[in-house]
Design an enzyme around this catalytic site. Structure first.
Site, PDB file in Angstrom:
ATOM      1  N   LYS A 124      57.565  70.616  47.018  1.00  0.00           N
ATOM      2  CA  LYS A 124      55.986  69.378  47.141  1.00  0.00           C
ATOM      3  C   LYS A 124      55.216  70.817  48.531  1.00  0.00           C
ATOM      4  CE  LYS A 124      58.075  65.315  46.929  1.00  0.00           C
ATOM      5  NZ  LYS A 124      58.758  63.680  47.175  1.00  0.00           N
ATOM      6  N   SER A 144      57.263  66.365  52.023  1.00  0.00           N
ATOM      7  CA  SER A 144      58.817  65.523  52.497  1.00  0.00           C
ATOM      8  C   SER A 144      59.086  64.359  52.007  1.00  0.00           C
ATOM      9  CB  SER A 144      58.367  64.415  53.381  1.00  0.00           C
ATOM     10  OG  SER A 144      58.691  63.368  54.198  1.00  0.00           O
ATOM     11  N   ASP A 145      60.178  64.854  51.636  1.00  0.00           N
ATOM     12  CA  ASP A 145      61.528  63.346  50.476  1.00  0.00           C
ATOM     13  C   ASP A 145      61.961  62.821  51.402  1.00  0.00           C
ATOM     14  OD1 ASP A 145      61.000  63.577  47.343  1.00  0.00           O
ATOM     15  OD2 ASP A 145      63.523  63.183  47.564  1.00  0.00           O
ATOM     16  N   GLN A 146      62.612  61.261  50.579  1.00  0.00           N
ATOM     17  CA  GLN A 146      63.568  61.161  50.962  1.00  0.00           C
ATOM     18  C   GLN A 146      64.637  60.979  49.826  1.00  0.00           C
ATOM     19  OE1 GLN A 146      63.335  56.475  52.108  1.00  0.00           O
ATOM     20  NE2 GLN A 146      63.122  57.446  54.694  1.00  0.00           N
TER      21      GLN A 146
END
Length: 202
Positions: free
Chosen positions: A62, A78-80
């Site tokens: 991203k 960011s990623d979760q």
């Protein structure tokens, strides 16, 4: 993934590579001007990919995607991914999937893998970090799950619960060294990487 620290670059624009309102609200706490840009990234897990590796890969993808369009900017990606015994749980998207997620997690411990990447192409800067948040869910009866989902509708949240809202009532414990990581952006790590990229913070 790390490169040499970038020189001081207070004039560079800051861009959040995300459409998440949760991440936007968290980043705004730092009092820095920033823009947002939606990354175009396929979030499908790869065969055999762990939740941790998936979160790290997507956060970097991203940031790189947005940085490719804004090379002078310092870009946050960011990623979760919710990690239930090694299986990734993403955003449910609808009520039925949210019910299935909460039924699977009740009485169990889930690790929320929240990955962060900061990229500035012009400065040759790229660093990533990860905050792993351990969340223990209470045993939830079906009617509790139904009442909660109807009340809060957390269908855009990995793991189908908002700890910053009513979802806290579903939990027995949260363990983390970066308190905002569970909401979607680990601000302690974010400020660390932004300073390394050359941004001045209070």
């Amino acid at each position: 993934m790390t490169t040499d620290s970038a020189p001081s670059s207070a004039a560079r624009p800051l861009v959040l590579g995300s459409t998440s309102r949760y991440r936007r609200e968290l980043l705004a706490r730092l009092g820095l001007p920033f823009a947002t840009d939606a990354p175009a990234v396929n979030e499908t897990p790869r065969a055999g990919e762990s939740p941790r590796d998936l979160a790290l890969r997507l956060a970097l993808a991203k940031a790189r995607d947005v940085a490719s369009r804004q090379p002078e900017a310092i870009v946050i990606g960011s990623d979760q991914v919710a990690d239930l015994a090694g299986q990734p749980l993403g955003k449910p998207g609808d009520h039925a999937r949210a019910v299935a997620q909460l039924r699977a997690m009740r009485g169990r411990t889930v690790i929320f893998q929240t990955a962060l990447s900061v990229v500035c192409l012009a400065a040759g800067f790229e660093q990533s970090d990860l905050a792993a948040v351990e969340v223990r869910f209470r045993w939830l009866e079906d009617d509790e799950i139904e009442r909660y989902l109807r009340a809060e509708q957390p269908y855009d949240c990995a793991g189908s619960a908002k700890s910053e809202g009513l979802g806290i009532a579903l939990l027995d414990a949260i363990h983390s060294d970066d308190p905002t990581a569970l909401i979607g952006l680990p601000l302690i790590r974010t400020t660390r990487l932004l300073r390394a990229a050359g941004l001045r913070l209070p």
